[in-house]
Design a protein around this motif. Structure first.
Motif, PDB file in Angstrom:
ATOM      1  N   GLN A  23     -12.947  -0.467 -36.187  1.00  0.00           N
ATOM      2  CA  GLN A  23     -12.498   0.713 -36.936  1.00  0.00           C
ATOM      3  C   GLN A  23     -10.995   0.844 -36.760  1.00  0.00           C
ATOM      4  O   GLN A  23     -10.505   1.087 -35.656  1.00  0.00           O
ATOM      5  N   ASP A  24     -10.270   0.670 -37.859  1.00  0.00           N
ATOM      6  CA  ASP A  24      -8.810   0.709 -37.826  1.00  0.00           C
ATOM      7  C   ASP A  24      -8.335   1.961 -38.549  1.00  0.00           C
ATOM      8  O   ASP A  24      -8.710   2.208 -39.690  1.00  0.00           O
ATOM      9  N   MET A  25      -7.509   2.767 -37.878  1.00  0.00           N
ATOM     10  CA  MET A  25      -7.031   4.031 -38.440  1.00  0.00           C
ATOM     11  C   MET A  25      -5.530   3.980 -38.622  1.00  0.00           C
ATOM     12  O   MET A  25      -4.797   3.579 -37.707  1.00  0.00           O
ATOM     13  N   VAL A  74     -24.958  14.504 -33.757  1.00  0.00           N
ATOM     14  CA  VAL A  74     -23.808  14.807 -34.602  1.00  0.00           C
ATOM     15  C   VAL A  74     -22.513  14.518 -33.831  1.00  0.00           C
ATOM     16  O   VAL A  74     -22.372  14.893 -32.675  1.00  0.00           O
ATOM     17  N   HIS A  75     -21.589  13.832 -34.514  1.00  0.00           N
ATOM     18  CA  HIS A  75     -20.305  13.528 -33.892  1.00  0.00           C
ATOM     19  C   HIS A  75     -19.240  13.367 -34.964  1.00  0.00           C
ATOM     20  O   HIS A  75     -19.537  13.087 -36.121  1.00  0.00           O
ATOM     21  N   LEU A  76     -17.993  13.579 -34.582  1.00  0.00           N
ATOM     22  CA  LEU A  76     -16.853  13.288 -35.449  1.00  0.00           C
ATOM     23  C   LEU A  76     -15.729  12.752 -34.581  1.00  0.00           C
ATOM     24  O   LEU A  76     -15.700  12.975 -33.369  1.00  0.00           O
ATOM     25  N   ILE A  77     -14.795  12.036 -35.216  1.00  0.00           N
ATOM     26  CA  ILE A  77     -13.736  11.367 -34.469  1.00  0.00           C
ATOM     27  C   ILE A  77     -12.383  11.633 -35.124  1.00  0.00           C
ATOM     28  O   ILE A  77     -12.253  11.557 -36.346  1.00  0.00           O
ATOM     29  N   ASN A  78     -11.394  11.962 -34.298  1.00  0.00           N
ATOM     30  CA  ASN A  78     -10.027  12.170 -34.752  1.00  0.00           C
ATOM     31  C   ASN A  78      -9.091  11.188 -34.063  1.00  0.00           C
ATOM     32  O   ASN A  78      -9.259  10.891 -32.873  1.00  0.00           O
ATOM     33  N   SER A  79      -8.105  10.684 -34.805  1.00  0.00           N
ATOM     34  CA  SER A  79      -7.031   9.888 -34.226  1.00  0.00           C
ATOM     35  C   SER A  79      -5.955  10.835 -33.715  1.00  0.00           C
ATOM     36  O   SER A  79      -5.558  11.775 -34.411  1.00  0.00           O
ATOM     37  N   LEU A  80      -5.446  10.593 -32.512  1.00  0.00           N
ATOM     38  CA  LEU A  80      -4.458  11.483 -31.901  1.00  0.00           C
ATOM     39  C   LEU A  80      -3.033  10.945 -31.997  1.00  0.00           C
ATOM     40  O   LEU A  80      -2.088  11.642 -31.630  1.00  0.00           O
ATOM     41  N   SER A  81      -2.890   9.723 -32.458  1.00  0.00           N
ATOM     42  CA  SER A  81      -1.576   9.096 -32.479  1.00  0.00           C
ATOM     43  C   SER A  81      -1.026   8.976 -33.900  1.00  0.00           C
ATOM     44  O   SER A  81      -1.762   8.664 -34.835  1.00  0.00           O
ATOM     45  N   GLN A  82       0.277   9.206 -34.045  1.00  0.00           N
ATOM     46  CA  GLN A  82       0.924   9.030 -35.345  1.00  0.00           C
ATOM     47  C   GLN A  82       0.852   7.575 -35.794  1.00  0.00           C
ATOM     48  O   GLN A  82       0.933   7.274 -36.988  1.00  0.00           O
TER      49      GLN A  82
END
Length: 299
Positions: A23-25, A74-82
């Motif tokens: 998974q690439d964000m 149930v889950h969700l994911i956030n990226s924390l880095s710019q």
């Protein structure tokens, strides 16, 4: 916006037993909105930092950390880095492990922490714990076998996932968080209780009394209650509540049903009782939970 249950990927109509990808964000923000699926899921951090909502709260993970997501949670994911970031994803259906175990009902006990919101087990295992273990190598081997697809790669992938699963179970056991099944007496009790666990999973929407379910296990009500507490470290009532709340959580993010309708569908006697239990366990009301996961978390 509605978040539905994620469908199982299929080939020729047959669900895949496992799925793995990187998974690439790009950038900071939501990687994937609130969702759930039938797969047990393992995340392994590769680059930069992320946060995941899991088990009633947000957790950070980064390179070398491993995240364990039970089936249907149930889950969700956030990226924390710019700069964004990346992590490895391995999903597998419970039967990938189940089929590899001896054919006894004790299998359900081993799988239980991966199938329910079992809060006693550590779901975020940090790099400091993992870096001297076989886990980083096994994760890479799963991806290598899946990419190269050499003859018999499916067997290799299943064996590697099984080894990861076994390491996690033994890690929990070593740290005192595994279910009690390591003595002949506990094993026998676990086998006797298996019908009750299965019944609750399938009939959580019905009125459930310990004295009635005890009959499925061939036990008296008092012996059943003591045994249940001894093996699962929770009462039968607490187990039923946990299953019902997990189902309610899924309906809150995947449907437009009212709180009252969800309470009734999940077997709660009244809306007020459901709201009270939900807020106690999830630290937010059902409506607050729904609003939070229909709107991206502020960054």
């Amino acid at each position: 916006m509605e978040y539905m249950k994620e469908k199982k990927p299929c080939i020729d109509g047959i669900p895949l037993q496992y799925v793995c990808h990187l998974q690439d964000m790009k950038g900071k923000g939501m990687v994937y909105p609130a969702h759930y699926h039938e797969y047990i899921e393992i995340l392994f951090g590769k680059e930069e930092s992320f946060e995941i909502y899991l088990g009633n709260s947000y957790h950070r993970f980064g390179p070398g950390d491993m995240v364990l997501i039970p089936a249907n949670e149930v889950h969700l994911i956030n990226s924390l880095s710019q700069q964004g970031g990346a992590y490895y994803v391995i999903r597998f259906l419970p039967r990938l492990i189940y089929n590899g175990l001896s054919q006894s009902r004790l299998e359900l006990l081993y799988l239980l922490p991966f199938l329910t919101d079992s809060q006693g087990q550590e779901k975020i295992i940090k790099k400091e714990v993992l870096q001297k273990t076989q886990i980083p190598r096994l994760i890479k081997e799963v991806f290598r076998e899946d990419m190269e697809k050499a003859y018999g790669y499916e067997l290799a992938v299943r064996n590697h996932i099984g080894s990861i699963f076994l390491w996690i179970l033994r890690y929990w056991h070593k740290n005192g968080a595994a279910l009690s099944s390591d003595s002949p007496i506990h094993t026998e009790l676990a086998l006797q209780l298996a019908p009750a666990l299965s019944y609750v999973q399938e009939h959580y929407d019905l009125p459930l009394k310990a004295r009635n379910v005890a009959k499925l296990c061939g036990m008296s009500s008092s012996y059943f209650s003591r045994s249940f507490n001894r093996i699962l470290d929770m009462s039968f009532t607490d187990y039923v509540t946990r299953i019902r709340l997990a189902e309610a959580e899924k309906l809150l993010v995947s449907s437009t049903l009212s709180v009252t309708e969800i309470a009734m569908q999940c077997g709660f006697g009244s809306t007020s009782y459901f709201i009270r239990l939900f807020q106690k366990q999830k630290k937010r009301t059902p409506l607050q939970f729904r609003r939070e996961f229909r709107t991206p978390k502020p960054t």
